[in-house]
Design a protein around this motif. Structure first.
Motif, short mmCIF file in Angstrom:
data_model
loop_
_atom_site.label_atom_id
_atom_site.label_comp_id
_atom_site.label_asym_id
_atom_site.label_seq_id
_atom_site.Cartn_x
_atom_site.Cartn_y
_atom_site.Cartn_z
N GLU A 25 0.84 -0.95 0.03
CA GLU A 25 0.39 -0.10 -0.32
C GLU A 25 0.81 1.37 0.36
O GLU A 25 2.20 1.02 -0.03
N ARG A 26 0.14 2.61 -0.49
CA ARG A 26 0.67 3.57 -0.55
C ARG A 26 1.58 3.92 1.10
O ARG A 26 0.57 3.72 1.76
N LEU A 27 2.35 4.55 1.30
CA LEU A 27 3.55 4.29 2.56
C LEU A 27 3.10 5.83 3.18
O LEU A 27 3.82 6.83 1.86
N VAL A 47 20.97 -4.03 8.13
CA VAL A 47 21.79 -3.43 7.12
C VAL A 47 21.78 -2.21 6.56
O VAL A 47 23.40 -1.86 6.89
N ILE A 48 20.46 -1.31 6.53
CA ILE A 48 20.15 -0.68 5.65
C ILE A 48 18.90 -0.13 5.61
O ILE A 48 18.02 -0.73 5.41
N SER A 49 18.96 1.15 5.89
CA SER A 49 16.95 1.42 5.59
C SER A 49 17.59 2.75 5.07
O SER A 49 18.26 3.48 5.10
N ILE A 50 15.75 3.58 4.88
CA ILE A 50 15.80 4.85 4.24
C ILE A 50 14.50 4.52 4.60
O ILE A 50 13.16 4.57 4.54
N ARG A 51 14.38 6.36 4.84
CA ARG A 51 13.15 7.30 5.31
C ARG A 51 12.19 7.40 3.78
O ARG A 51 12.51 7.62 3.66
N TRP A 52 10.80 7.29 4.26
CA TRP A 52 9.91 7.34 2.66
C TRP A 52 10.42 8.81 2.39
O TRP A 52 10.20 8.79 1.38
N GLY A 53 9.78 9.88 3.67
CA GLY A 53 9.84 11.29 3.05
C GLY A 53 11.01 11.99 2.76
O GLY A 53 10.93 12.53 1.53
N SER A 54 12.06 11.64 3.55
CA SER A 54 12.87 12.85 3.16
C SER A 54 14.29 11.72 1.84
O SER A 54 14.99 12.68 1.52
N GLY A 55 13.54 10.31 2.37
CA GLY A 55 15.26 10.12 1.21
C GLY A 55 16.47 9.42 2.11
O GLY A 55 17.30 8.83 1.74
N SER A 70 17.36 2.88 -2.30
CA SER A 70 16.94 4.02 -3.02
C SER A 70 15.17 4.03 -2.58
O SER A 70 14.87 2.47 -2.47
N ARG A 71 14.73 4.56 -2.90
CA ARG A 71 12.80 3.95 -2.63
C ARG A 71 12.02 5.21 -3.79
O ARG A 71 12.56 5.99 -4.11
N ASP A 72 11.08 4.18 -4.77
CA ASP A 72 10.02 4.95 -5.06
C ASP A 72 8.74 4.99 -5.19
O ASP A 72 7.85 3.90 -4.36
N ARG A 73 8.58 6.73 -4.43
CA ARG A 73 7.31 6.77 -3.81
C ARG A 73 6.58 6.20 -4.52
O ARG A 73 4.98 5.96 -4.39
N THR A 74 6.26 6.48 -6.35
CA THR A 74 4.99 5.55 -7.70
C THR A 74 4.68 4.67 -6.72
O THR A 74 3.43 3.84 -7.13
N GLU A 75 5.69 3.96 -6.85
CA GLU A 75 5.17 2.56 -6.94
C GLU A 75 5.23 1.63 -6.04
O GLU A 75 5.23 0.64 -5.49
N ASN A 76 5.73 2.74 -4.43
CA ASN A 76 5.40 1.69 -3.10
C ASN A 76 6.54 1.03 -2.94
O ASN A 76 6.45 -0.71 -2.53
N THR A 77 8.19 1.10 -3.89
CA THR A 77 9.55 0.02 -4.06
C THR A 77 10.33 0.32 -3.92
O THR A 77 10.48 2.03 -3.47
#
Length: 117
Positions: A25-27, A47-55, A70-77
């Motif tokens: 779902e959308r995060l 191991v590693i993490s990423i904050r969804w808003g700030s990157g 890295s993240r793709d906010r439109t694909e939720n991946t």
């Protein structure tokens, strides 16, 4: 939130591999997505993490400079790019997430990464 990990496999030392984590779902911007791993006979480790808003990313000393998330906010991946792999990177990798630190509220199924020497 359900997380689905993909990728993994067998690679020679010095090689590269990508893992992908798909959220169901959308995060929200406050969400943190990350990866933990567990090597044979060892405890599970961050191991590693990423904050969804700030990157903004955070990584363990053992992978810093070799692993990138890295993240793709439109694909939720989220994508984990692993380079310069070492045999000690061999482990089951778990995609995880949560709205606070550590991002371990939600867990995907593990995916095996094997690095041969």
């Amino acid at each position: 939130v359900q997380l689905q990990a993909s990728g993994g496999g067998l690679v020679q030392a010095g090689g590269s591999l990508n893992l992908t984590c798909q959220a169901s779902e959308r995060l929200f911007s406050s969400y943190i997505m990350g990866w933990f791993r567990q090597a044979p006979g060892k405890e599970r480790e961050f191991v590693i993490s990423i904050r969804w808003g700030s990157g903004r990313t955070n990584s363990a000393d053992s992978v810093r400079g070799r692993f990138t998330i890295s993240r793709d906010r439109t694909e939720n991946t989220a994508n984990l790019q692993m380079t310069s792999l070492k045999p000690e990177d061999t482990a089951v990798y778990y995609c995880t997430g949560g709205s606070s630190w550590p991002p371990d509220r939600h867990w995907g199924q593990g995916t095996l990464v094997t690095v041969s020497s």
